[in-house]
Design an enzyme around this catalytic site. Structure first.
Site, mmCIF file in Angstrom:
data_model
loop_
_atom_site.group_PDB
_atom_site.id
_atom_site.type_symbol
_atom_site.label_atom_id
_atom_site.label_comp_id
_atom_site.label_asym_id
_atom_site.label_seq_id
_atom_site.Cartn_x
_atom_site.Cartn_y
_atom_site.Cartn_z
ATOM 1 C CG ASP A 1 45.267 48.834 32.612
ATOM 2 O OD1 ASP A 1 45.202 49.080 33.830
ATOM 3 O OD2 ASP A 1 44.258 48.686 31.901
ATOM 4 C CD GLU B 1 42.394 44.527 38.364
ATOM 5 O OE1 GLU B 1 41.366 43.945 37.964
ATOM 6 O OE2 GLU B 1 42.484 45.767 38.470
#
Length: 343
Positions: free
Chosen positions: A44, A225
């Site tokens: 991420d 997401e």
């Protein structure tokens, strides 16, 4: 900027570097970053420029119960990276009891803010709800502050910035974006819903929209997401992740609009599984070299072979555009990118 308590890491253009975190001692300055760009399991990644340095803020990729701190990495040239260890952990965020992940950094008025997700908050209407596990009954999005991009960061408000559910978007995977008029927006959301809200002046809450709502839903087709926004040549680009983060279906898609609020019409996929390089590629960010039209995608991927769900590494590759402004598919590489100092 002086890198304190740091480890300088250079990339090697070797396939081995993508099969496990780097361990090779280097005696010469490398010409390319190599992928992954630094050793260790990290996911991420949020890439951003502060001053004349590139910064990457990733998730420490481990099981939820072990994701209890953040490290950061900085570079003058995209090739040699310095590690800033433990810039924030659960000792500073008392309400974060289970996990912290998906950091997003931004500077405002000489302060550096690190937004993050914590505790994997659930709700009774979802299968993941456990009435006997109060750890995921409370949490959401937090914010920490520091005087320098390498921290140390401390809790900004002593509680979650956002712990409620709006439009059925799980409060995770936040991204903070400064628009051309100086407004700071937060885009966030899991469970295939994406919201946008306007942060207040001191980043302690949100300003309502003109209709009185705190958040508007802007979910594009296919969104799961990991939202990210940037501006190029007056156009707003919205990138997000699709598929499942635990498997090879994970990928990045995008849309273009004239406004931060959309409408966002899905154009296509630009980063996806490549069994000759790596799998599970997604949850990206984008770095622009200041004053140029040179762009990079920073993202995580799973080396091959790899059976570990959380064995994810951070990579960087060039992002290019077609004449009409659409994004060319990202080619994942072992070599990474060439040195490109800001000054």
């Amino acid at each position: 900027m002086k890198v304190s308590n740091s480890i300088l890491i250079g990339g090697l253009a070797l396939a081995f570097a993508c099969s496990s975190p780097k361990t090779t001692e280097e005696t010469e300055a490398p010409k390319r970053s190599g992928n992954p760009i630094f050793e260790g399991w990290y996911a991420d990644p949020e890439g951003i420029v502060f001053g004349d340095e590139y910064w990457v803020y990733p998730t420490f990729s481990a099981g939820y119960t072990d994701q209890l701190h953040f490290d950061a990495f900085s570079s003058k040239d995209l090739v040699i990276w310095g590690k800033h260890a433990n810039i924030l952990d659960t000792a500073a965020i008392k309400w974060a009891r289970q996990a912290m992940w998906a950091p997003a950094a931004i500077e405002k008025d000489g302060k550096y803010y690190l937004f993050f997700s914590a505790n994997d908050i659930q709700r009774p209407s979802r299968d993941g709800w456990d009435p006997n596990n109060d750890i995921n009954h409370f949490g959401g999005l937090g914010v920490a502050v520091a005087d320098s991009p390498g921290g140390p960061f401390k809790d900004h408000i002593g509680k979650p910035l956002l712990s409620e559910f709006y439009n059925d978007a799980q409060p995770i995977d936040q991204f903070v974006f400064k628009d051309t008029d100086g407004t700071y927006y937060m885009l966030y959301g899991g469970w295939s819903h994406c919201n946008i809200g306007k942060l207040n002046a001191d980043f302690t809450g949100f300003e309502p929209w003109e209709d009185g709502e705190i958040f508007h839903e802007i979910t594009p087709e296919g969104y799961v997401e990991g939202p990210f926004v940037f501006i190029r040549e007056g156009k707003y680009y919205f990138l997000w992740s699709e598929g499942g983060w635990t498997n090879d279906s994970y990928k990045v898609a995008y849309a273009i609009s004239d406004n931060i609020n959309g409408p966002w019409e899905r154009i296509g996929t630009i980063l996806e599984n490549d069994t000759t390089v790596a799998t599970g590629a997604g949850h990206n960010s984008v770095i622009q070299k200041p004053g140029s039209d040179e762009w990079y995608m920073v993202y995580h991927r799973r080396p091959i072979p790899n059976e570990g769900r959380d064995h994810r590494v951070t990579a960087i590759d060039i992002m290019e555009f077609n004449d009409d402004g659409t994004i060319k598919p990202i080619k994942m590489t072992f070599e990474g990118v060439e040195a490109n100092p800001i000054k």
